[in-house]
Design a protein around this motif. Structure first.
Motif, PDB file in Angstrom:
ATOM      1  N   GLY A 161      18.511 -22.716  12.141  1.00  0.00           N
ATOM      2  CA  GLY A 161      16.960 -24.261  11.270  1.00  0.00           C
ATOM      3  C   GLY A 161      16.041 -23.665  12.420  1.00  0.00           C
ATOM      4  N   THR A 162      15.971 -23.712  13.729  1.00  0.00           N
ATOM      5  CA  THR A 162      14.504 -23.346  14.538  1.00  0.00           C
ATOM      6  C   THR A 162      14.558 -21.663  14.844  1.00  0.00           C
ATOM      7  N   GLY A 163      13.172 -22.308  15.468  1.00  0.00           N
ATOM      8  CA  GLY A 163      12.543 -20.160  15.388  1.00  0.00           C
ATOM      9  C   GLY A 163      12.641 -19.057  14.312  1.00  0.00           C
ATOM     10  N   ASP A 164      12.025 -18.315  14.725  1.00  0.00           N
ATOM     11  CA  ASP A 164      11.894 -16.729  13.713  1.00  0.00           C
ATOM     12  C   ASP A 164      12.857 -16.986  13.011  1.00  0.00           C
ATOM     13  N   VAL A 165      12.666 -16.453  11.079  1.00  0.00           N
ATOM     14  CA  VAL A 165      13.764 -16.353  10.282  1.00  0.00           C
ATOM     15  C   VAL A 165      14.406 -15.568  10.412  1.00  0.00           C
ATOM     16  N   VAL A 166      12.929 -14.349  10.937  1.00  0.00           N
ATOM     17  CA  VAL A 166      13.930 -13.025  10.418  1.00  0.00           C
ATOM     18  C   VAL A 166      14.350 -12.593  12.082  1.00  0.00           C
ATOM     19  N   ASP A 167      14.008 -13.149  12.809  1.00  0.00           N
ATOM     20  CA  ASP A 167      15.260 -13.285  14.284  1.00  0.00           C
ATOM     21  C   ASP A 167      16.345 -13.717  13.930  1.00  0.00           C
ATOM     22  N   GLU A 168      16.111 -14.977  13.849  1.00  0.00           N
ATOM     23  CA  GLU A 168      17.935 -15.391  12.974  1.00  0.00           C
ATOM     24  C   GLU A 168      19.112 -14.942  11.962  1.00  0.00           C
ATOM     25  N   ALA A 169      17.885 -14.021  10.545  1.00  0.00           N
ATOM     26  CA  ALA A 169      19.371 -13.109  10.205  1.00  0.00           C
ATOM     27  C   ALA A 169      18.822 -11.544  10.935  1.00  0.00           C
ATOM     28  N   ALA A 170      18.440 -11.306  12.108  1.00  0.00           N
ATOM     29  CA  ALA A 170      18.906 -10.365  12.535  1.00  0.00           C
ATOM     30  C   ALA A 170      20.377 -10.397  13.684  1.00  0.00           C
ATOM     31  N   GLU A 171      20.214 -11.422  13.643  1.00  0.00           N
ATOM     32  CA  GLU A 171      20.940 -11.807  15.259  1.00  0.00           C
ATOM     33  C   GLU A 171      22.172 -12.461  14.246  1.00  0.00           C
ATOM     34  N   ALA A 172      22.391 -12.555  12.649  1.00  0.00           N
ATOM     35  CA  ALA A 172      23.402 -13.259  11.817  1.00  0.00           C
ATOM     36  C   ALA A 172      23.863 -12.019  11.399  1.00  0.00           C
ATOM     37  N   SER A 173      23.002 -10.883  11.114  1.00  0.00           N
ATOM     38  CA  SER A 173      23.260  -9.488  10.841  1.00  0.00           C
ATOM     39  C   SER A 173      24.604  -8.760  12.098  1.00  0.00           C
ATOM     40  N   ARG A 193      20.514 -14.217   0.740  1.00  0.00           N
ATOM     41  CA  ARG A 193      21.160 -15.641   0.635  1.00  0.00           C
ATOM     42  C   ARG A 193      20.787 -16.906   1.472  1.00  0.00           C
ATOM     43  N   ALA A 194      21.905 -16.534   2.698  1.00  0.00           N
ATOM     44  CA  ALA A 194      22.225 -17.363   3.158  1.00  0.00           C
ATOM     45  C   ALA A 194      20.817 -18.103   4.194  1.00  0.00           C
ATOM     46  N   HIS A 195      19.894 -16.922   4.592  1.00  0.00           N
ATOM     47  CA  HIS A 195      19.086 -17.129   5.703  1.00  0.00           C
ATOM     48  C   HIS A 195      17.907 -17.082   5.021  1.00  0.00           C
ATOM     49  N   GLY A 196      17.631 -16.716   4.148  1.00  0.00           N
ATOM     50  CA  GLY A 196      15.990 -16.577   3.242  1.00  0.00           C
ATOM     51  C   GLY A 196      15.615 -14.754   3.900  1.00  0.00           C
ATOM     52  N   ASP A 197      16.684 -13.751   4.292  1.00  0.00           N
ATOM     53  CA  ASP A 197      16.023 -13.149   5.272  1.00  0.00           C
ATOM     54  C   ASP A 197      14.732 -12.736   4.388  1.00  0.00           C
ATOM     55  N   PRO A 198      13.481 -12.430   4.758  1.00  0.00           N
ATOM     56  CA  PRO A 198      12.669 -11.785   4.042  1.00  0.00           C
ATOM     57  C   PRO A 198      13.008 -10.166   4.283  1.00  0.00           C
ATOM     58  N   ALA A 234       8.624  -3.454   6.141  1.00  0.00           N
ATOM     59  CA  ALA A 234       8.651  -3.622   7.190  1.00  0.00           C
ATOM     60  C   ALA A 234       8.565  -5.174   8.071  1.00  0.00           C
ATOM     61  N   GLY A 235      10.233  -5.674   8.420  1.00  0.00           N
ATOM     62  CA  GLY A 235      10.316  -6.656   8.144  1.00  0.00           C
ATOM     63  C   GLY A 235      10.464  -7.892   6.778  1.00  0.00           C
ATOM     64  N   GLN A 236       9.701  -7.112   5.781  1.00  0.00           N
ATOM     65  CA  GLN A 236       9.062  -7.969   4.556  1.00  0.00           C
ATOM     66  C   GLN A 236       9.771  -7.282   3.345  1.00  0.00           C
ATOM     67  N   ARG A 237      10.935  -6.632   3.719  1.00  0.00           N
ATOM     68  CA  ARG A 237      11.245  -5.783   2.568  1.00  0.00           C
ATOM     69  C   ARG A 237      11.713  -6.302   1.858  1.00  0.00           C
ATOM     70  N   GLN A 238      12.448  -7.422   1.812  1.00  0.00           N
ATOM     71  CA  GLN A 238      13.320  -8.095   0.817  1.00  0.00           C
ATOM     72  C   GLN A 238      12.202  -8.833  -0.314  1.00  0.00           C
ATOM     73  N   ARG A 239      10.983  -9.309   0.235  1.00  0.00           N
ATOM     74  CA  ARG A 239      10.180  -9.533  -0.453  1.00  0.00           C
ATOM     75  C   ARG A 239       9.651  -8.415  -1.465  1.00  0.00           C
ATOM     76  N   VAL A 240       9.730  -7.183  -0.974  1.00  0.00           N
ATOM     77  CA  VAL A 240       9.009  -6.042  -1.886  1.00  0.00           C
ATOM     78  C   VAL A 240      10.568  -5.903  -2.696  1.00  0.00           C
ATOM     79  N   LEU A 241      10.974  -6.323  -2.186  1.00  0.00           N
ATOM     80  CA  LEU A 241      12.480  -5.782  -4.064  1.00  0.00           C
ATOM     81  C   LEU A 241      12.181  -6.980  -4.633  1.00  0.00           C
TER      82      LEU A 241
END
Length: 266
Positions: A161-173, A193-198, A234-241
């Motif tokens: 819930g803190t910091g950049d969403v992309v960085d958080e999702a990348a670490e989770a992956s 779904r869980a992190h809102g990974d863009p 790159a960095g926004q591919r889920q939005r494009v999908l």
């Protein structure tokens, strides 16, 4: 949903004044606190440049309110993603329905009859092998689910819930893919779904690459070509999908349907 503070039922309705949220159960406060993120409050489309694709520009114009939500429930998103591995959606949803009805608990509050909360991690670990089989879930997927249940608490900590969403999702992956049986496709399904990974891309999906190819080039492509087509975003591919899926463009399906087996009687 099964929140870190217990089961909850969340009801959302929209009127001219906005969105009204009501929740019941031990996890009600947690669910209410997460409504803004669930509705995409942290999702920022300002930096995406869709000008290279007139199609994407038009789809975005028609859907100005599109947002990527995040429900912050990693393990609860991981289990159905595991069940979806290498089978049809119909089979995966049937397995989820059978297992949740058998081992879940009734949703709290004035929920519709039959609405259930998915089992806790400890419960998933205790489901016997013959019940996985009855639900049509083979040993590879059931073992992946049980292994994931053992580290469920650690997986939930990937939502900060803190910091950049992309960085958080990348670490989770990275953490998700460290588990045996969890690959790129499953991790992307969870983080989107869980992190809102863009930037999540479900590489290995049966239909995704051909859909992207049809939308951006007019012809189906494989996973490697799909990643090349998506590289400008790159960095926004889920939005494009999401925009591509909203376009309604897809590869024509002319082949025979896959035969679905029912394992409940053998």
């Amino acid at each position: 949903m099964r929140t870190p503070t217990g089961p909850a039922t969340l009801h959302l309705d929209q009127d001219s004044g906005g969105v009204n949220a009501t929740a019941w159960g031990p996890g009600a406060e947690w669910a209410i606190d997460g409504v803004p993120e669930l509705l995409g409050a942290r999702d920022d489309w300002n930096d995406i440049d869709l000008s290279p694709s007139p199609l994407l520009t038009e789809v975005r114009r028609r859907n100005p309110g599109l947002r990527l939500g995040r429900n912050r429930l990693v393990f609860e998103m991981l289990l159905p993603a595991i069940l979806e591995q290498k089978v049809t959606v119909v089979e995966a949803w049937a397995a989820w329905r059978l297992l949740v009805r058998k081992h879940g608990s009734p949703a709290p509050g004035p929920a519709p009859d039959g609405m259930m909360v998915a089992p806790a991690a400890d419960t998933w670990r205790l489901i016997p092998s013959w019940e996985w089989h009855t639900a049509g879930v083979g040993p590879q997927r059931s073992e992946s689910a049980v292994r994931a249940s053992r580290v469920a608490v650690a997986l939930e900590r990937t939502v900060t819930g803190t910091g950049d969403v992309v960085d958080e999702a990348a670490e989770a992956s990275v953490r998700l893919r460290s588990l045996p049986g969890i690959g790129v496709w499953t991790a992307a399904e969870v983080t989107s779904r869980a992190h809102g990974d863009p930037d999540a891309v479900s590489v290995g999906d049966y239909h995704l690459a051909s859909t992207v190819g049809m939308a951006l080039t007019g012809s189906p492509v494989d996973d490697d070509a799909m990643l090349e087509l998506l590289s400008p975003w790159a960095g926004q591919r889920q939005r494009v999908l999401r925009l591509i899926l909203l376009s309604g463009i897809a590869k024509p399906r002319r082949g025979p349907r896959i035969t679905i087996q029912d394992h409940r009687r053998h």
